[in-house]
Scaffold this active site. Structure first.
Site, PDB file in Angstrom:
ATOM      1  N   HIS A 144       0.800  -1.231   0.000  1.00 27.11           N
ATOM      2  CA  HIS A 144       0.000   0.000   0.000  1.00 27.11           C
ATOM      3  C   HIS A 144       0.834   1.284   0.000  1.00 27.11           C
ATOM      4  CE1 HIS A 144      -3.499  -2.364   0.138  1.00 27.11           C
ATOM      5  NE2 HIS A 144      -3.700  -2.431   1.432  1.00 27.11           N
ATOM      6  N   HIS A 216      -9.873   2.290   0.105  1.00 22.03           N
ATOM      7  CA  HIS A 216      -9.733   1.212   1.079  1.00 22.03           C
ATOM      8  C   HIS A 216     -10.675   1.363   2.283  1.00 22.03           C
ATOM      9  CE1 HIS A 216      -7.708  -1.891   3.436  1.00 22.03           C
ATOM     10  NE2 HIS A 216      -6.835  -2.093   2.450  1.00 22.03           N
ATOM     11  N   GLU A 354     -11.912  -3.538  -2.807  1.00 19.60           N
ATOM     12  CA  GLU A 354     -10.984  -2.585  -3.421  1.00 19.60           C
ATOM     13  C   GLU A 354     -10.837  -2.891  -4.911  1.00 19.60           C
ATOM     14  OE1 GLU A 354      -7.329  -3.027  -0.954  1.00 19.60           O
ATOM     15  OE2 GLU A 354      -8.738  -4.210   0.267  1.00 19.60           O
TER      16      GLU A 354
END
Length: 389
Positions: A144, A216, A354
């Site tokens: 991420h 997210h 996502e």
């Protein structure tokens, strides 16, 4: 795309500077005139003040978003009886979101959402090394965006349209977190009168780079964020998924879901098969995988997921222009995080959906490319449509 272009063309940056300076309880000027609701969201350790902006629609829904991480902090949606409740996990102030233990609640994740194996990739003959900030199965990877990804950066308010839309911008310098190229990104949140929350991301670069901007949020449609989502009914229109190794990195195979607990083509309770003796579920501690959409639409929108809470009747439909969706069932929430209203977030009290490009795509030439070049514009649209039945 037309609406976004209109937003970006509005010459109102100077007027919106008030958004960054407004103290708690004040309002900021909107590009459409009037006042845009803004309040203090607390201060970062260096004294920088974060802000919270409230979007509303004609149906009475609200979405609160912050300029820290271009984050969705809360969203209220009605149940079958018309009762509104917040359906997202999150925190009451910016300090929770700045904590490294924050599992990306509501964040706009970047530069690259999901995982990159061993924090390394090659582009145009040059190898790049990124932070390895995650170790599933004891195998380090980049997750991420790294140690300080886009979710922990201050974004600038670029434009807004009262009362339902706001655009944030962040400029990531060449070399930030190890990525090549200066990347200019925008995130637009729009709450429509059709009870849709639209998240739209764009990006441009001055040299070739890799990108996978991802939204997210953690959803629990019951309105009680302490309850399990195992009884939520999930549909994923996907005939294949990406198996992973012990480090949760895709092996490169596109495996069929038919005959496995990964098949959500028909509406199925999340908890119905999550504990089955199946290798993918054992590696992920439950559902934490990328599903490849059967009929993606890169030039428009295709349904990526549908989830329903049978008790409240709330329904969430997610549509996107991306080829895949990561479904994460909250396996690593462990009761150590306390969020809004003093709620303790236990295991599987929320789920993530996502939409995205494929994980570890920079290391898999057979996957859809994650490379962005100068002169190109990255564009990711994700629409969350709420209803009740």
């Amino acid at each position: 795309m037309k609406a976004l272009n209109q937003l970006m063309l509005v010459s109102a940056v100077a007027a919106l500077a008030a958004c960054k300076e407004a103290p708690a309880g004040d309002s900021a000027t909107s590009t459409t005139g009037g006042e845009f609701p803004v309040e203090s969201f607390g201060k970062l350790p260096d004294g920088t003040e974060a802000h919270l902006y409230t979007l509303t629609n004609a149906a009475g829904m609200t979405a609160k978003v912050s300029d820290f991480g271009a984050t969705l902090v809360s969203l209220t949606a009605p149940d079958k009886d018309g009762h509104f409740a917040d359906v997202t996990h999150g925190y009451t102030s910016v300090s929770g979101y700045d904590n490294k233990d924050n599992p990306y609640f509501g964040a706009s994740v970047g530069r690259f959402g999901n995982r990159i194996a061993h924090g390394k990739f090659s582009l145009d003959g040059q190898e790049y090394t990124l932070a390895t900030n995650n170790e599933p199965g004891g195998i380090p990877c980049h997750l991420h965006g790294g140690d300080v990804g886009f979710n922990r950066r201050m974004w600038t308010v670029k434009s807004s349209e009262l009362p339902s839309s706001i655009t944030f911008e962040y400029i990531s310098k060449d070399g930030e977190e190890g990525y090549p190229g200066t990347l200019t990104s925008t995130i637009t949140y729009t709450l429509t009168d059709a009870n849709e929350l639209k998240w739209e991301a764009t990006a441009t670069t001055d040299k070739p780079t890799v990108i996978n901007l991802v939204h997210h949020s953690y959803w629990n449609l019951s309105g009680d964020q302490t309850t399990s989502i195992n009884d939520h009914i999930l549909t994923l229109p996907a005939d294949k998924y990406l198996p992973t190794d012990a480090g949760l990195i895709p092996t490169g195979e596109l495996a069929p879901v038919a005959g496995t607990p990964m098949d959500f083509n028909s509406p199925t309770a999340i908890g119905e098969r999550v504990e089955q003796d199946f290798e993918a579920l054992k590696l992920g501690g439950g559902y934490d995988h990328c599903w490849v959409l059967t009929n993606p639409d890169t030039n428009g929108l295709a349904l990526a997921a549908r989830v329903k809470d049978p008790k409240s009747g709330r329904v969430l439909e997610v549509s996107s222009n991306q080829p895949a969706v990561q479904f994460y069932g909250g396996n690593f929430l462990d009761g150590t995080l306390t969020g809004k209203n003093g709620d303790v977030y236990g295991r599987r009290t929320a789920l993530c959906l996502e939409t995205e490009g494929f994980p570890d795509a920079p290391n898999h030439p057979e996957f859809p490319s994650a490379v962005l070049k100068p002169g190109e514009t990255y564009h990711h649209v994700m629409v969350h449509k709420f209803s009740a039945e």
